[in-house]
Design a protein around this motif. Structure first.
Motif, PDB file in Angstrom:
ATOM      1  N   SER A   1      -4.731  11.921   9.038  1.00 44.63           N
ATOM      2  CA  SER A   1      -4.227  12.901   8.373  1.00 44.63           C
ATOM      3  C   SER A   1      -4.543  12.540   6.795  1.00 44.63           C
ATOM      4  CB  SER A   1      -2.562  12.273   8.256  1.00 44.63           C
ATOM      5  OG  SER A   1      -2.015  12.523   9.630  1.00 44.63           O
ATOM      6  N   ALA A   2      -5.515  11.702   6.621  1.00 44.32           N
ATOM      7  CA  ALA A   2      -5.848  11.521   5.301  1.00 44.32           C
ATOM      8  C   ALA A   2      -6.505  12.614   4.507  1.00 44.32           C
ATOM      9  CB  ALA A   2      -6.733  10.126   5.224  1.00 44.32           C
ATOM     10  N   ASP A   3      -7.073  13.571   5.197  1.00 41.11           N
ATOM     11  CA  ASP A   3      -7.876  14.645   4.325  1.00 41.11           C
ATOM     12  C   ASP A   3      -6.646  15.733   4.235  1.00 41.11           C
ATOM     13  OD1 ASP A   3     -10.352  13.642   4.679  1.00 41.11           O
ATOM     14  OD2 ASP A   3     -11.177  14.713   6.334  1.00 41.11           O
ATOM     15  N   ARG A   4      -5.860  15.891   4.905  1.00 40.20           N
ATOM     16  CA  ARG A   4      -4.769  17.021   4.838  1.00 40.20           C
ATOM     17  C   ARG A   4      -3.979  16.483   3.626  1.00 40.20           C
ATOM     18  NH1 ARG A   4       0.335  17.794   7.051  1.00 40.20           N
ATOM     19  NH2 ARG A   4       0.128  16.021   8.411  1.00 40.20           N
TER      20      ARG A   4
ATOM     21  N   ASN B   1       8.099  13.272   3.258  1.00 41.63           N
ATOM     22  CA  ASN B   1       8.460  12.759   4.546  1.00 41.63           C
ATOM     23  C   ASN B   1       8.424  13.840   5.723  1.00 41.63           C
ATOM     24  OD1 ASN B   1       8.812  10.023   3.835  1.00 41.63           O
ATOM     25  ND2 ASN B   1      10.894  10.388   3.184  1.00 41.63           N
ATOM     26  N   ILE B   2       8.755  14.938   4.897  1.00 44.46           N
ATOM     27  CA  ILE B   2       8.505  16.239   5.909  1.00 44.46           C
ATOM     28  C   ILE B   2       7.251  16.515   6.664  1.00 44.46           C
ATOM     29  CG2 ILE B   2       9.076  18.564   6.224  1.00 44.46           C
ATOM     30  CD1 ILE B   2      11.816  18.186   4.413  1.00 44.46           C
ATOM     31  N   ASN B   3       6.102  16.537   5.476  1.00 46.90           N
ATOM     32  CA  ASN B   3       5.054  16.806   5.758  1.00 46.90           C
ATOM     33  C   ASN B   3       4.300  15.761   6.538  1.00 46.90           C
ATOM     34  OD1 ASN B   3       4.556  19.477   4.546  1.00 46.90           O
ATOM     35  ND2 ASN B   3       5.643  18.786   2.890  1.00 46.90           N
ATOM     36  N   PHE B   4       4.615  14.425   6.264  1.00 48.75           N
ATOM     37  CA  PHE B   4       3.919  13.579   6.882  1.00 48.75           C
ATOM     38  C   PHE B   4       4.523  12.265   7.316  1.00 48.75           C
ATOM     39  CE2 PHE B   4       1.416  15.460   3.260  1.00 48.75           C
ATOM     40  CZ  PHE B   4       0.263  15.821   4.159  1.00 48.75           C
ATOM     41  N   GLN B   5       5.732  12.857   8.317  1.00 51.42           N
ATOM     42  CA  GLN B   5       6.565  11.838   8.908  1.00 51.42           C
ATOM     43  C   GLN B   5       5.764  11.099  10.032  1.00 51.42           C
ATOM     44  OE1 GLN B   5       9.671  14.055  10.869  1.00 51.42           O
ATOM     45  NE2 GLN B   5      10.886  12.037  10.904  1.00 51.42           N
ATOM     46  N   ASN B   6       6.071   9.868   9.930  1.00 50.55           N
ATOM     47  CA  ASN B   6       5.389   8.793  10.726  1.00 50.55           C
ATOM     48  C   ASN B   6       3.975   8.533  10.446  1.00 50.55           C
ATOM     49  OD1 ASN B   6       8.008   8.190  12.072  1.00 50.55           O
ATOM     50  ND2 ASN B   6       7.779   9.964  13.376  1.00 50.55           N
TER      51      ASN B   6
END
Length: 100
Positions: free
Chosen positions: A14-17, A82-87
């Motif tokens: 998920s790092a790039d996004r 938190n919504i965009n990158f939950q967990n």
């Protein structure tokens, strides 16, 4: 002056996004509050953690401005993260005072 630091460890996948989202959406939203003087985004090159570690740093003039940010804006902005990158990420903050 104070430095508000947010350290984030984000999954490799998920790092790039996350980085693009931070640069295009989140950091501009934080700066649009008008409470911070400047900001910078750093990548930790020797992190012992799995994933990618970044530090988002924001300079604020005084404690009153920082507390206003915390009281009026922080909850909604954190919720959006938190919504965009939950967990997919974990973050922790620190507040530092400039000495020299």
């Amino acid at each position: 002056m104070l430095l508000y630091n947010v350290t984030t460890i984000i999954e490799d996948s998920s790092a790039d996004r996350w980085l693009q989202w931070m640069q295009e959406i989140h950091i501009p939203q934080v700066m649009q509050t008008g409470l911070f003087i400047s900001n910078r985004l750093l990548k930790v090159v020797d992190s012992p953690n799995e994933g990618v570690t970044y530090c988002s740093q924001y300079v604020v003039e005084d404690m009153d401005n920082f507390l206003e940010y915390q009281n009026k804006f922080a909850s909604a902005l954190i919720a959006e993260v938190n919504i965009n990158f939950q967990n997919q990420q974990v973050s922790f903050t620190s507040l530092m005072e400039y000495i020299a």
